[in-house]
Design a protein around this motif. Sequence first.
Motif, mmCIF file in Angstrom:
data_model
loop_
_atom_site.group_PDB
_atom_site.id
_atom_site.type_symbol
_atom_site.label_atom_id
_atom_site.label_comp_id
_atom_site.label_asym_id
_atom_site.label_seq_id
_atom_site.Cartn_x
_atom_site.Cartn_y
_atom_site.Cartn_z
ATOM 1 N N VAL A 1 -15.264 1.800 -28.770
ATOM 2 C CA VAL A 1 -14.891 2.829 -27.795
ATOM 3 C C VAL A 1 -16.264 3.479 -27.481
ATOM 4 N N PHE A 2 -17.437 3.072 -27.905
ATOM 5 C CA PHE A 2 -18.558 4.286 -27.658
ATOM 6 C C PHE A 2 -19.887 3.384 -27.633
ATOM 7 N N GLU A 3 -20.928 3.691 -27.288
ATOM 8 C CA GLU A 3 -22.324 3.431 -27.193
ATOM 9 C C GLU A 3 -23.094 4.404 -27.934
ATOM 10 N N LEU A 4 -23.980 3.984 -28.520
ATOM 11 C CA LEU A 4 -25.353 4.917 -28.851
ATOM 12 C C LEU A 4 -26.535 4.435 -28.013
ATOM 13 N N ARG A 5 -26.849 5.565 -27.563
ATOM 14 C CA ARG A 5 -27.983 5.456 -26.131
ATOM 15 C C ARG A 5 -29.153 6.142 -26.688
ATOM 16 N N ALA B 1 -32.081 7.011 -17.054
ATOM 17 C CA ALA B 1 -32.362 5.574 -17.814
ATOM 18 C C ALA B 1 -31.911 5.438 -19.143
ATOM 19 N N TYR B 2 -31.369 4.566 -19.768
ATOM 20 C CA TYR B 2 -31.280 4.766 -21.161
ATOM 21 C C TYR B 2 -31.363 3.123 -21.621
ATOM 22 N N GLU B 3 -31.361 2.957 -22.981
ATOM 23 C CA GLU B 3 -31.272 1.636 -23.636
ATOM 24 C C GLU B 3 -29.977 1.854 -24.716
ATOM 25 N N ARG C 1 -34.094 10.041 -31.821
ATOM 26 C CA ARG C 1 -32.542 10.114 -31.871
ATOM 27 C C ARG C 1 -31.757 9.157 -30.839
ATOM 28 N N ALA C 2 -30.707 8.703 -31.168
ATOM 29 C CA ALA C 2 -29.777 8.053 -30.293
ATOM 30 C C ALA C 2 -28.732 8.936 -29.852
ATOM 31 N N TYR C 3 -28.071 9.013 -28.932
ATOM 32 C CA TYR C 3 -27.034 9.684 -28.408
ATOM 33 C C TYR C 3 -25.832 8.998 -28.268
#
Length: 143
Positions: free
Chosen positions: A16-20, A7-9, A134-136
């Motif tokens: 072209v990307f998401e920070l999760r 699970a992530y938000e 931290r966001a990935y």
Amino acid sequence: MATEEPAYEVVREGPVFELRRYQPQVLAETEVQGRFDKVRGKAFGILADYIFGNNQAAEKIAMTAPVTQRPAASDDDQAGTRIEMTAPVTQRPAQTDGDSFIISFVMPERFTLETVPRPNDPRVTHREEPVNDRAYGATRGSG
């Protein structure tokens, strides 16, 4: 059949990307020594053997995404920041000497540290990756 993902938000989106930000995860890990391009297959094989049933319960464990890599040790506070690539592989920046890596498989959500099958191979260990601030990053569409 879809690969299970933790699970992530979504913290931020780009073209072209998401920070999760991921929720806590139970990981199965192994450490390998050498140039990453030479040892990643060895590490993947050790962990694959574990999830294919080489554990005390002889239980097959479904493959999940992401698979992660991180340096075994580092003095740099930024080392260990996970940068996701195309699913199911993620990668952490290399350690300064670049010769020791920990490769991790995320265990299915149904497992805790207490219930995950114990490995027969002592090179496989478990730990919980807690949620942190931290966001990935993830390439959009990579899972």
